[in-house]
Design a protein around this motif. Structure first.
Motif, PDB file in Angstrom:
ATOM      1  N   ARG B 178      24.135  15.781  10.032  1.00 32.13           N
ATOM      2  CA  ARG B 178      23.425  16.087  11.265  1.00 32.13           C
ATOM      3  C   ARG B 178      21.990  16.545  10.988  1.00 32.13           C
ATOM      4  O   ARG B 178      21.038  16.075  11.587  1.00 32.13           O
ATOM      5  N   TRP B 180      20.165  16.022   8.390  1.00 32.72           N
ATOM      6  CA  TRP B 180      19.412  14.913   7.797  1.00 32.72           C
ATOM      7  C   TRP B 180      18.916  13.979   8.909  1.00 32.72           C
ATOM      8  O   TRP B 180      17.759  13.587   8.939  1.00 32.72           O
ATOM      9  N   ARG B 181      19.812  13.732   9.836  1.00 31.40           N
ATOM     10  CA  ARG B 181      19.453  12.841  10.943  1.00 31.40           C
ATOM     11  C   ARG B 181      18.330  13.464  11.772  1.00 31.40           C
ATOM     12  O   ARG B 181      17.330  12.804  12.097  1.00 31.40           O
ATOM     13  N   ALA B 182      18.469  14.735  12.092  1.00 26.76           N
ATOM     14  CA  ALA B 182      17.477  15.420  12.912  1.00 26.76           C
ATOM     15  C   ALA B 182      16.137  15.517  12.179  1.00 26.76           C
ATOM     16  O   ALA B 182      15.072  15.239  12.746  1.00 26.76           O
ATOM     17  N   ALA B 183      16.208  15.880  10.890  1.00 23.58           N
ATOM     18  CA  ALA B 183      14.974  16.046  10.123  1.00 23.58           C
ATOM     19  C   ALA B 183      14.249  14.717  10.004  1.00 23.58           C
ATOM     20  O   ALA B 183      13.024  14.627  10.128  1.00 23.58           O
ATOM     21  N   LYS B 184      15.029  13.651   9.779  1.00 22.74           N
ATOM     22  CA  LYS B 184      14.439  12.334   9.589  1.00 22.74           C
ATOM     23  C   LYS B 184      13.731  11.883  10.873  1.00 22.74           C
ATOM     24  O   LYS B 184      12.588  11.427  10.834  1.00 22.74           O
ATOM     25  N   ALA B 185      14.430  12.049  11.981  1.00 22.70           N
ATOM     26  CA  ALA B 185      13.829  11.629  13.249  1.00 22.70           C
ATOM     27  C   ALA B 185      12.558  12.423  13.517  1.00 22.70           C
ATOM     28  O   ALA B 185      11.537  11.885  13.956  1.00 22.70           O
TER      29      ALA B 185
END
Lengths: 866, 193
Positions: B178, B180-185
């Motif tokens: 989660r 990783w997904r948020a940071a990437k976006a």
């Protein structure tokens, strides 16, 4: 943007992302209210999330390839001070070397520039060290330092003599000169290295590419980038090893690859490899197409071919050259040429047609190797030797001083002769027992002999006591039990009964049956005191034994006055100095465990002086003293000094007992511990596992002596983060001590404490805390309030509480432990360092900056001192 | 003759591992570890590029290889593989950023220009400017959410997988996914601004 905002954005993003796509917008309308920017940001992120194609979605490989595929140093200026850069000469891990021209003089120089100086102080420091080293060296064959400065951005650079030449191996190939010519050229390399050694600098990276030959045949030695000043070797060992990993191993000595101490002998090795190449035309080991690990194994283990064989020369003509070369590259640093100077001397001998000082491997060395290979087989003989030694002591010392004058001197001598004859039957009487004679056989013969002594009960008792003592010393405790029980004959004089009772009590100590031991010894002491006529020697011995059993129980406060009394009793006129020394040693032990290291050191020095005077320097009792001195150094945090003492002791014990004996095992285990604290783990594990195998074989799998070795192995495993292994070693130790001593013994607590340390390292703080509290309770039952173990357990408990963020409780534990230790030990010992670190953390968390600063300063000061 | 036991017969309290950074000595050690790792990564990177063009220069492989080389040397012996990878990720980032910066400086006469939405085709292939921009955004994230920045650095530059990252940050694998997904976006959006 602030953290709260970021969290809000990311939180909404994740909630929305979990929803079906159609529900996302309505959700955000509600959730964001009139914060349009928030909604826009989350929507943008959702869009990014749906699309790949960015750098973060792929992997780094292609980008890395593009970026690293060329590395222009275009940001470097074209000119540095008066120097104009011409071209790059080479690059290494640390820096880049350029050829440059001095504009005003037109002369060529080499300039070394530290790349990425901004990266870390450690790099700048190492670069500065190289510069300082070069500044010290002023020799025609060593490239010298001209100038040094830094770029505006802080990048340091220095200017060296430019050596225009070719690597020495290439030069020799091109010249194709005679052996003598090659040796003379090589000799001048040795002279340059010798000069550096004379300035206490070892090069550590000698290889042909660092040894250039100019067109006029003059040598230029380069690259002191990883050289070391000899006087800081103690500090350097750690770094040495890592730096070495950065270079090719072809010229690295085995000790470098193993990460052990390096010295002038390391350079001697590299010189030997180069000489080998110059003579044979190839390197001693073919390392092409080998992985680094394979190459390392070959260098550490494989014996090279003789240069004559490798170079296809006549062996007889090259005999001396073979010896010369192979002596320089022996695996064992101690068997190489002692110095570059010694190597030069033998080159000169060769050139003058004189015999060399070096000798090929002797039969004695080969025999030694054979013995090492066959330790198990030889061990039986070594044990027999020990048994014979003890029996000879019996007849020459014990019988000579026997208290019963009724045994007529003549009769006794006849008995002695008869006994020796029987003992050694089948062997050469002048040379001792037959080679295959086992200890068991000797003792069996002794028992048979003793059984015939029915008419002389006292002599019989003395013999049983001696034989029982031998069995006990050999670790055969059930047999010892039987023999010492046989010695307990009621019809003997009181003082002899007292002695037998005490002997049995001391056996109980070894059997870890301490209550029984204390009962027997107190009974023996009463017997000895009441004996008529009073036997002062028996009283003294019983008193010493009582001190020993109290010490074994961990009651040092009671043991110390008893042992002081025993020393007094044994220091009177006519006393045996060896008995005095033995009791001194016992007292030293008690003082040691009570944490009084200075007193212990002093007592041990006294004991050592007596042993050296009476027994000479090579006796195991001398080894024991050395071990005890080492233990004091160890506890003070002086691990290198400790290692030295242990190695001296190991030398003595190995030659006295053989390689496969419990005494040797104990010494190995101690030595291993001193290496662990120097981070020399592989060596340490090897030694300690040898020790474990020996102790398990001699004492069985569940004896406290085995537990002691398990403690070392557990400690090593813990230091290497092998938590499962550490936990299982310590658990076994807990079980052994519990079975041997019960739960109310400090050794049981200690084993628990070490097990809890594994949980601490695994950050299972609650479990660790619970266990440490039990440990501290147990320690309080048996140890004095100022015992270092109690302090250490408190520091550990403090660490666990810190982990649980219970800082106020942690502070009181850590501080209490810290204050006790500060009184007992050197301020630099690792425990105090740990306590200081913890206290810094704790006071920072408690928002007490001045206290935190206090301990931080102490920490920095003591780090500097170590 | 009494045979006494020497001090060696008794074991002692075992050591406590010091994990928490903070002290000066530990910072020095960390600095040293970092510096050596950096050099080793650079050396490895340079051997890869020299060998053959088809071999991939994969950070995960480089970090693993560096670990294998350094693991037996003190003070790495007391460093856990995970801790090492964490250090190596930081070193890898430094190696690449420094290289990209220099290369960029060479191309643009010393002026660093961050990549916008419309990158030139050559720059996309090169990727250096995007990398510099990412570094910049990551620095911003470090200010706001240091642990999330560590997650990105470890995963992207150090090649740690989800399990390793979870262990490093002491969170569950689901949390890593989660975050990783948020940071990437967030970072990708940042790079477009």
């Amino acid at each position: 943007m602030d953290t709260a905002r970021l969290k809000q954005i990311q939180g909404l993003f994740l909630e929305a992302a979990d929803l079906p796509e159609t529900e996302r917008r309505p959700f955000l309308e509600t959730a964001c209210g009139d914060d349009g920017a928030l909604r826009a940001e989350v929507l943008a992120m959702l869009q990014e999330d749906a699309h790949g194609g960015s750098l973060l979605d792929g992997d780094l490989s292609q980008v890395a390839r593009n970026i690293l595929s060329e590395f222009p140093d275009s940001h470097l200026p074209k000119e540095l001070g008066p120097y104009r850069l011409l071209r790059m000469l080479g690059e290494g891990g640390m820096g880049v070397v350029f050829l440059a021209e001095r504009a005003d003089l037109g002369s060529l120089v080499a300039i070394k520039i530290l790349r990425d100086a901004w990266l870390s102080p450690a790099r700048r420091e190492r670069f500065a060290t190289e510069q300082r080293t070069l500044a010290q060296l002023n020799h025609p064959s060593i490239a010298r330092l001209y100038d040094a400065d830094t770029l505006p951005d802080g990048t340091p650079w220095f200017v060296m003599e430019y050596v225009e030449g070719v690597p020495i191996t290439e030069y020799c190939r091109m010249q194709d000169g005679s052996i003598e010519q090659r040796l003379r050229l090589f000799r001048s390399v040795c002279e340059a290295v010798q000069y550096a050694h004379g300035h206490a600098i070892i090069h550590r990276d000698l290889k042909p590419s660092n040894i250039l030959v100019r067109s006029d045949g003059a040598i230029g030695l380069l690259d002191f980038g990883i050289s070391k000043q000899l006087d800081d070797l103690g500090q350097a060992v750690q770094q040495t090893r890592t730096e070495l990993r950065l270079m090719t191993p072809a010229y690295a000595a085995p000790e470098q690859l193993r990460g052990e101490r390096v010295g002038v002998f390391t350079d001697v090795y590299a010189l030997g490899v180069i000489l080998y190449e110059l003579l044979a035309g190839c390197a001693p080991f073919d390392l092409s197409n080998r992985t680094p690990a394979e190459a390392e194994r070959i260098i550490v283990e494989q014996e090279p071919e003789k240069p004559s064989v490798a170079g296809r020369q006549r062996a007889s003509a090259w005999a001396d050259l073979d010896v010369l070369c192979l002596t320089a590259i022996r695996k064992d640093a101690e068997r190489r040429y002692r110095s570059t100077e010694a190597l030069i001397r033998d080159i000169d001998h060769y050139l003058a047609g004189e015999p060399l000082e070096a000798r090929p491997d002797t039969w004695r060395y080969r025999l030694g190797k054979f013995v090492r290979r066959n330790r198990r087989a030889v061990a039986a003989t070594a044990l027999a030797t020990a048994a014979v030694a003890a029996l000879i002591v019996f007849f020459t010392v014990r019988l000579a001083t026997t208290r019963n004058t009724a045994v007529a001197a003549v009769a006794r001598m006849e008995r002695v002769q008869q006994f020796m004859l029987n003992l050694f039957s089948g062997g050469d009487k002048s040379a001792g027992p037959a080679e295959g004679l086992k200890a068991a056989t000797l003792i069996d013969r002794g028992i048979k002999e003793a059984q015939t002594l029915q008419g002389e009960p006292e002599l019989q008792t003395e013999l049983y006591l001696t034989l029982g003592g031998i069995e006990q010393k050999l670790g055969n405790l059930p047999q010892a039990d039987m023999l010492l029980n046989a010695a307990l004959a009621p019809h003997n004089p009181e003082s002899l009964v007292a002695e037998s009772t005490v002997a049995l009590g001391l056996l109980r100590v070894d059997q870890a049956r301490l209550e029984d031991a204390e009962r027997l010894i107190r009974q023996g002491l009463t017997n000895a005191t009441q004996a008529r006529p009073r036997d002062d020697r028996a009283v003294a011995k019983a008193t010493a034994a009582l001190g020993k059993v109290l010490e074994a129980k961990g009651s040092y406060d009671k043991a110390i006055p008893v042992l002081e009394e025993a020393v007094k009793l044994e220091s009177g006129p006519g006393s045996n100095p060896l008995d005095t020394a033995a009791t001194l040693k016992e007292l030293a032990d008690a003082q040691f465990y009570a944490g009084h290291y200075d007193i212990c050191d002093n007592l041990t020095q006294r004991s050592l002086a007596i042993h050296r005077r009476v027994l000479g320097g090579k006796h195991p009792l001398v080894a024991d003293d050395l071990i005890n001195l080492g233990a004091v150094q160890f506890e003070r945090g002086h691990y290198v000094e400790a290692e030295q003492r242990y190695r001296q002791a190991l030398d003595i014990n190995e030659s006295w007992y053989g390689h496969d004996h419990p005494e040797t095992a104990s010494t190995l285990s101690m030595l291993g511990r001193s290496l662990v604290f120097q981070h020399r783990y592989d060596e340490a594990v090897n030694l300690v596992e040898q020790a474990l195998a020996i102790q398990e074989r001699v004492y069985g799998a569940s004896h406290p002596k085995v537990a002691n070795v398990l403690n070392e192995l557990g400690t090593i495993a813990l230091q290497r983060d092998k938590f499962d292994e550490a936990a299982s070693r310590f658990q076994r130790m807990v079980d052994i001590y519990k079975a041997a001593y019960g739960e109310h013994h400090y050794l049981y607590a200690l084993a628990l404490s070490n097990l809890a340390s594994v949980y601490l390292a695994q950050k299972d703080y609650a479990r660790a805390e619970q266990m440490f509290r039990e440990v501290i309770r147990r320690y309080a039952e048996t140890l004095s309030p100022n015992h270092p173990f109690r302090a250490i357990a408190q520091i550990k408990l403090g660490r666990a509480l810190t982990g649980e963020k219970r800082y106020a409780e942690a502070e009181s534990q850590a501080l209490a432990g810290y204050n006790i230790l500060l009184k007992q030990t050197s301020p630099t010992v690792s425990w105090l360092q740990s306590a200081r670190k913890d206290l810094v953390t704790i006071y920072e968390a408690l928002d007490q900056p001045s206290q935190a600063a206090h301990f931080r300063t102490e920490l920095a000061d003591t780090v500097a001192k170590r | 003759m009494t045979f006494t036991n020497a001090l060696r017969e008794k074991p002692s309290e075992t050591v406590m591992r010091d994990h928490e950074p903070g002290s000066k000595a530990e910072k020095q050690t960390l600095d040293y570890l970092f510096s050596v790792t950096y050099e080793e990564l650079r050396r490895l990177a340079s051997t890869v590029k020299r060998n053959d063009a088809s071999s991939t220069l994969n950070p995960t492989a480089l970090v693993n290889e560096a670990w294998l080389k350094l693991v037996k040397s003190p003070p790495f012996e007391t460093t856990s593989p995970l801790h090492f990878k964490r250090i190596a990720a930081r070193a890898m980032r430094q190696v690449l950023i420094e290289a990209a910066r220099r290369r960029n400086a060479g191309k643009r006469g010393g002026q660093v220009i961050f990549a916008g939405v419309d990158l030139a085709v050559t720059e996309i292939a090169f990727g250096g400017q995007e990398l510099l921009a990412l570094d910049e955004a990551l620095q911003e994230l470090e200010q706001l959410e240091p642990r999330q920045a560590m997650l990105v650095e470890s995963r992207f530059f150090g090649g740690l997988d989800v399990l390793e990252t979870a262990e490093l940050l002491e969170v569950s694998e689901a949390t890593v996914h989660r975050e990783w997904r948020a940071a990437k976006a967030w970072l990708k959006h940042r790079l477009r601004q």
